[in-house]
Design an enzyme around this catalytic site. Structure first.
Site: not given
Ligand code: ZN
Length: 193
Positions: A46, A51, A108-109, A150-151, A154
């Site tokens: 995701g 991000q 998380c990226l 999670h998204e 963000h």
């Molecule tokens: Zn993340």
């Protein structure tokens, strides 16, 4: 399509509340495609627009489990997940209903190399617009339910770190301050959101 650079904690864009999208333009559709490529390349399941530096309410998701060769393993999806057409490009996603409790080891990226259990709702119903401006309505559990929560975090300027205990969060934050991130760190990325 292009691979975009992924913003990492503590960049300011990750803390901002992202703006709603009022028109799905060709340039936003191409941004969504670039985000998908960036997510697959990471690899992750995701990615939200903040991000990659855009403070707008857009996220892309493909939570299908894959084997070591990148092949999709449909048998690992839940019945509800199997009804979803991946990948998802979600404009202005909102959660309408949530239920149940589950804990999942999230990465998380934007916080590479750190994986911690986070409590989430087990089941969610959400809506968004697709690139064709049609409304997408999805009821799901499994990894997709975790990922959409999670998204949307963000998009609201929140990271999974914000769900951890105060002690754990400050431990991780001081570790990051001291060591930064290892760009070659791939641990936990296959489930990074
Ligand atoms: Zn993340």
């Amino acid at each position: 399509v292009a691979i975009l650079s992924i913003k990492k904690y503590p960049e300011a864009v990750l803390k901002a509340v992202a703006k709603p999208i009022d028109e799905i333009t060709p340039s936003l559709i191409s941004l969504a495609n670039d985000m998908l490529e960036t997510m697959y390349a990471a690899p992750g399941v995701g990615l939200a627009a903040p991000q990659v530096g855009y403070s707008i309410r857009l996220a892309v998701i493909d939570t299908r489990y894959r084997d070591d060769f990148g092949r999709v393993e449909p048998e690992k999806l839940t019945d509800l997940e199997r009804e979803v057409t991946f990948p998802l490009k979600l404009f202005n996603p909102v959660i309408l209903k949530k239920d149940g409790k589950v804990s999942f080891d999230e990465g998380c990226l934007s916080v590479p190399g750190y994986v911690e259990p986070v409590k989430r709702f087990e089941y969610v119903e959400f809506e968004a617009y697709g690139p064709d401006e049609k409304k997408i309505s999805i009821s799901t559990d499994g990894l997709l339910a975790i990922c959409i929560q999670h998204e949307i975090d963000h998009l609201n300027g929140k990271l999974f770190l914000d769900h951890l205990s105060h002690i754990k969060r400050s431990m991780i934050k001081s570790k990051i301050k001291k060591n930064g991130f290892d760009d070659n760190e791939r641990e936990g990325r296959s489930h990074a959101l």
